[in-house]
Structures are given as C-alpha cells and as structure tokens.
Design a protein around this motif. Structure first.
Motif, PDB file in Angstrom:
ATOM      1  N   LEU A   9     -69.464 -35.184  81.479  1.00 51.02           N
ATOM      2  CA  LEU A   9     -69.864 -34.376  82.614  1.00 51.02           C
ATOM      3  C   LEU A   9     -71.365 -34.065  82.593  1.00 51.02           C
ATOM      4  CD1 LEU A   9     -69.110 -32.879  85.163  1.00 51.02           C
ATOM      5  CD2 LEU A   9     -68.452 -30.915  83.747  1.00 51.02           C
ATOM      6  N   TYR A  10     -71.925 -33.773  81.415  1.00 55.41           N
ATOM      7  CA  TYR A  10     -73.352 -33.449  81.354  1.00 55.41           C
ATOM      8  C   TYR A  10     -74.207 -34.641  81.786  1.00 55.41           C
ATOM      9  CZ  TYR A  10     -73.290 -35.778  76.783  1.00 55.41           C
ATOM     10  OH  TYR A  10     -73.139 -36.696  75.765  1.00 55.41           O
ATOM     11  N   GLN A  11     -73.743 -35.845  81.502  1.00 51.41           N
ATOM     12  CA  GLN A  11     -74.481 -37.034  81.921  1.00 51.41           C
ATOM     13  C   GLN A  11     -74.384 -37.213  83.442  1.00 51.41           C
ATOM     14  OE1 GLN A  11     -73.421 -40.578  79.794  1.00 51.41           O
ATOM     15  NE2 GLN A  11     -74.904 -41.845  80.879  1.00 51.41           N
ATOM     16  N   LEU A  12     -73.219 -36.970  83.989  1.00 52.34           N
ATOM     17  CA  LEU A  12     -73.051 -37.048  85.441  1.00 52.34           C
ATOM     18  C   LEU A  12     -73.908 -35.990  86.149  1.00 52.34           C
ATOM     19  CD1 LEU A  12     -69.187 -37.609  85.587  1.00 52.34           C
ATOM     20  CD2 LEU A  12     -70.995 -39.310  85.949  1.00 52.34           C
ATOM     21  N   LYS A  13     -73.971 -34.793  85.561  1.00 48.91           N
ATOM     22  CA  LYS A  13     -74.824 -33.749  86.134  1.00 48.91           C
ATOM     23  C   LYS A  13     -76.288 -34.174  86.097  1.00 48.91           C
ATOM     24  CE  LYS A  13     -72.035 -29.677  85.018  1.00 48.91           C
ATOM     25  NZ  LYS A  13     -71.987 -28.451  84.190  1.00 48.91           N
ATOM     26  N   ALA A  14     -76.707 -34.770  84.999  1.00 45.11           N
ATOM     27  CA  ALA A  14     -78.094 -35.231  84.888  1.00 45.11           C
ATOM     28  C   ALA A  14     -78.399 -36.271  85.957  1.00 45.11           C
ATOM     29  CB  ALA A  14     -78.359 -35.796  83.493  1.00 45.11           C
ATOM     30  N   GLU A  15     -77.480 -37.186  86.193  1.00 46.17           N
ATOM     31  CA  GLU A  15     -77.669 -38.195  87.237  1.00 46.17           C
ATOM     32  C   GLU A  15     -77.736 -37.540  88.621  1.00 46.17           C
ATOM     33  OE1 GLU A  15     -78.333 -41.466  86.935  1.00 46.17           O
ATOM     34  OE2 GLU A  15     -78.386 -41.104  84.785  1.00 46.17           O
ATOM     35  N   PHE A  16     -76.902 -36.544  88.829  1.00 49.37           N
ATOM     36  CA  PHE A  16     -76.913 -35.817  90.094  1.00 49.37           C
ATOM     37  C   PHE A  16     -78.272 -35.157  90.324  1.00 49.37           C
ATOM     38  CE2 PHE A  16     -76.170 -31.761  92.371  1.00 49.37           C
ATOM     39  CZ  PHE A  16     -75.707 -32.259  93.574  1.00 49.37           C
ATOM     40  N   PHE A  17     -78.781 -34.485  89.293  1.00 50.62           N
ATOM     41  CA  PHE A  17     -80.080 -33.813  89.442  1.00 50.62           C
ATOM     42  C   PHE A  17     -81.226 -34.814  89.559  1.00 50.62           C
ATOM     43  CE2 PHE A  17     -77.765 -30.047  87.857  1.00 50.62           C
ATOM     44  CZ  PHE A  17     -78.078 -29.183  88.899  1.00 50.62           C
ATOM     45  N   GLN A  55     -85.607 -45.782 102.089  1.00 54.86           N
ATOM     46  CA  GLN A  55     -85.212 -45.903 100.676  1.00 54.86           C
ATOM     47  C   GLN A  55     -84.598 -44.598 100.175  1.00 54.86           C
ATOM     48  OE1 GLN A  55     -88.906 -46.935  98.816  1.00 54.86           O
ATOM     49  NE2 GLN A  55     -88.624 -49.137  99.103  1.00 54.86           N
ATOM     50  N   GLN A  56     -85.223 -43.475 100.540  1.00 54.65           N
ATOM     51  CA  GLN A  56     -84.728 -42.182 100.059  1.00 54.65           C
ATOM     52  C   GLN A  56     -83.385 -41.830 100.701  1.00 54.65           C
ATOM     53  OE1 GLN A  56     -86.237 -41.212  97.430  1.00 54.65           O
ATOM     54  NE2 GLN A  56     -87.819 -42.733  97.811  1.00 54.65           N
ATOM     55  N   LEU A  57     -83.210 -42.189 101.951  1.00 51.15           N
ATOM     56  CA  LEU A  57     -81.914 -41.972 102.591  1.00 51.15           C
ATOM     57  C   LEU A  57     -80.833 -42.831 101.932  1.00 51.15           C
ATOM     58  CD1 LEU A  57     -83.068 -41.818 106.319  1.00 51.15           C
ATOM     59  CD2 LEU A  57     -81.967 -39.961 105.026  1.00 51.15           C
ATOM     60  N   ALA A  58     -81.188 -44.038 101.532  1.00 48.43           N
ATOM     61  CA  ALA A  58     -80.231 -44.919 100.846  1.00 48.43           C
ATOM     62  C   ALA A  58     -79.799 -44.305  99.515  1.00 48.43           C
ATOM     63  CB  ALA A  58     -80.841 -46.299 100.632  1.00 48.43           C
ATOM     64  N   ALA A  63     -75.367 -41.620  96.637  1.00 49.26           N
ATOM     65  CA  ALA A  63     -74.878 -40.450  95.892  1.00 49.26           C
ATOM     66  C   ALA A  63     -73.838 -39.675  96.693  1.00 49.26           C
ATOM     67  CB  ALA A  63     -76.055 -39.538  95.547  1.00 49.26           C
ATOM     68  N   ASP A  64     -73.555 -40.140  97.901  1.00 47.79           N
ATOM     69  CA  ASP A  64     -72.581 -39.505  98.801  1.00 47.79           C
ATOM     70  C   ASP A  64     -72.978 -38.075  99.160  1.00 47.79           C
ATOM     71  OD1 ASP A  64     -70.345 -39.754 100.428  1.00 47.79           O
ATOM     72  OD2 ASP A  64     -69.041 -38.810  98.946  1.00 47.79           O
ATOM     73  N   LEU A  65     -74.279 -37.824  99.255  1.00 48.38           N
ATOM     74  CA  LEU A  65     -74.756 -36.512  99.689  1.00 48.38           C
ATOM     75  C   LEU A  65     -74.977 -36.461 101.195  1.00 48.38           C
ATOM     76  CD1 LEU A  65     -77.248 -35.702  96.809  1.00 48.38           C
ATOM     77  CD2 LEU A  65     -75.059 -34.589  97.288  1.00 48.38           C
ATOM     78  N   VAL A  66     -75.212 -37.627 101.799  1.00 45.18           N
ATOM     79  CA  VAL A  66     -75.376 -37.715 103.247  1.00 45.18           C
ATOM     80  C   VAL A  66     -74.528 -38.860 103.785  1.00 45.18           C
ATOM     81  CG1 VAL A  66     -77.736 -36.767 103.164  1.00 45.18           C
ATOM     82  CG2 VAL A  66     -77.402 -39.248 103.194  1.00 45.18           C
ATOM     83  N   ALA A  67     -74.241 -38.763 105.068  1.00 44.04           N
ATOM     84  CA  ALA A  67     -73.510 -39.830 105.755  1.00 44.04           C
ATOM     85  C   ALA A  67     -74.257 -40.144 107.036  1.00 44.04           C
ATOM     86  CB  ALA A  67     -72.086 -39.386 106.062  1.00 44.04           C
ATOM     87  N   VAL A  75     -79.703 -43.839 114.542  1.00 42.64           N
ATOM     88  CA  VAL A  75     -78.864 -43.512 113.392  1.00 42.64           C
ATOM     89  C   VAL A  75     -79.069 -42.028 113.084  1.00 42.64           C
ATOM     90  CG1 VAL A  75     -78.368 -43.981 110.964  1.00 42.64           C
ATOM     91  CG2 VAL A  75     -79.051 -45.852 112.488  1.00 42.64           C
ATOM     92  N   HIS A  76     -77.956 -41.322 112.968  1.00 39.60           N
ATOM     93  CA  HIS A  76     -77.983 -39.880 112.707  1.00 39.60           C
ATOM     94  C   HIS A  76     -77.431 -39.620 111.310  1.00 39.60           C
ATOM     95  CE1 HIS A  76     -78.698 -38.625 116.946  1.00 39.60           C
ATOM     96  NE2 HIS A  76     -78.204 -39.837 117.160  1.00 39.60           N
ATOM     97  N   TYR A  77     -78.029 -38.660 110.621  1.00 34.17           N
ATOM     98  CA  TYR A  77     -77.584 -38.296 109.280  1.00 34.17           C
ATOM     99  C   TYR A  77     -77.101 -36.859 109.260  1.00 34.17           C
ATOM    100  CZ  TYR A  77     -79.194 -42.537 107.074  1.00 34.17           C
ATOM    101  OH  TYR A  77     -79.339 -43.845 106.706  1.00 34.17           O
ATOM    102  N   ARG A  78     -76.131 -36.623 108.378  1.00 39.24           N
ATOM    103  CA  ARG A  78     -75.595 -35.273 108.161  1.00 39.24           C
ATOM    104  C   ARG A  78     -75.240 -35.129 106.693  1.00 39.24           C
ATOM    105  NH1 ARG A  78     -70.361 -35.812 107.043  1.00 39.24           N
ATOM    106  NH2 ARG A  78     -69.247 -37.583 107.892  1.00 39.24           N
ATOM    107  N   LEU A  79     -75.124 -33.888 106.238  1.00 36.46           N
ATOM    108  CA  LEU A  79     -74.667 -33.628 104.873  1.00 36.46           C
ATOM    109  C   LEU A  79     -73.181 -33.943 104.774  1.00 36.46           C
ATOM    110  CD1 LEU A  79     -76.352 -30.169 104.121  1.00 36.46           C
ATOM    111  CD2 LEU A  79     -77.109 -32.438 103.381  1.00 36.46           C
ATOM    112  N   THR A  80     -72.755 -34.450 103.647  1.00 35.38           N
ATOM    113  CA  THR A  80     -71.330 -34.708 103.441  1.00 35.38           C
ATOM    114  C   THR A  80     -70.616 -33.493 102.863  1.00 35.38           C
ATOM    115  OG1 THR A  80     -71.779 -35.616 101.257  1.00 35.38           O
ATOM    116  CG2 THR A  80     -71.640 -37.184 103.100  1.00 35.38           C
TER     117      THR A  80
END
Length: 132
Positions: A9-17, A55-58, A63-67, A75-80
């Motif tokens: 989990l700590y590694q996944l959190k690091a990747e998230f951050f 690139q940043q949107l990709a 990371a499944d933070l936006v759709a 193209v419209h973006y929103r938070l997931t």
C-alpha cells in the motif's frame, strides 16, 4: 515463501502522490474540482502548450483521476472521484500551516538579526540616514 502479486500500500500511495506531483496536473484538478471543462477552457486557464497539457491529461486519465467525454469536436474532462476536491483542500490547509510556521520562523530570525545589528539599539551616532 509466498510473494505478493500486488505492490504494498505504501508503494501505491507513493505512485499516487507522484501522479499529483506536477503543477499542471494540480491546476487541472483544481479547475475540474469546480466543474467539467472542455480542453479549450483548460488551455485558456493553464499556461502550458497544448501538447504538454495533453500529456498531463493522459497521466491523470491513466491514474483514473479524470475521465473524458467527446461532444462534437470538443473533449470535456471531469473528476472521476469527488474526494479529489477534499484532497486538494487538505493539501492547501497543510501547506498553509507549513507556510505560516515558516513565516513565523522568518520573523523570529529577522527580529533576532536586528537585535545585534549596528544601529539597531537606537544609540547616538548609529543613525545611517544621509544628512542626519
């Protein structure tokens, strides 16, 4: 010996951050925390070339933070996840506390520095003002 197929989990959190660790991505999330935005709106708000924003949107999509959704040619973006809004608010509160502590420390250092500085005592002959 058994090996885990998933990262700790700590590694996944690091990747998230790490995913959050870019100013353009943070700005995109801040804007999307207000409402859905078309890419053209994001470009108008963010000082980044279109290719860089893309690139940043990709990264945020992976990371499944936006759709994204397509509406005609736009193209419209929103938070997931609406909890991203809370995450940004907590980060702001923590940062505000850290900066307030640093400002207090800086004020203390400046006060300590002027106590021993020449002319700080107000003694006669220490005024450095021209013509005094």
């Amino acid at each position: 010996m058994t090996t885990s197929r998933t990262a700790p989990l700590y590694q996944l959190k690091a990747e998230f951050f790490k995913t959050l660790g870019h100013p353009v991505r943070i700005r995109v999330l801040e804007l999307l925390s207000l409402r859905e935005h078309a890419v053209s709106e994001l470009l108008a708000e963010i000082a980044a070339p279109p290719a860089h924003l893309s690139q940043q949107l990709a990264v945020l999509r992976r990371a499944d933070l936006v759709a994204a959704r397509r509406e005609g040619s736009a193209v419209h973006y929103r938070l997931t996840d609406p909890r991203v809004v809370d995450l940004l608010a907590v980060a702001r509160a923590i940062l505000s506390g850290v900066l307030a502590g640093q400002a207090e420390l800086l004020a203390d250092l400046r006060a300590a520095g002027t106590e021993g500085a020449p002319g700080a005592s107000g003694a006669p002959g220490t005024d450095r003002t021209p013509g005094a």
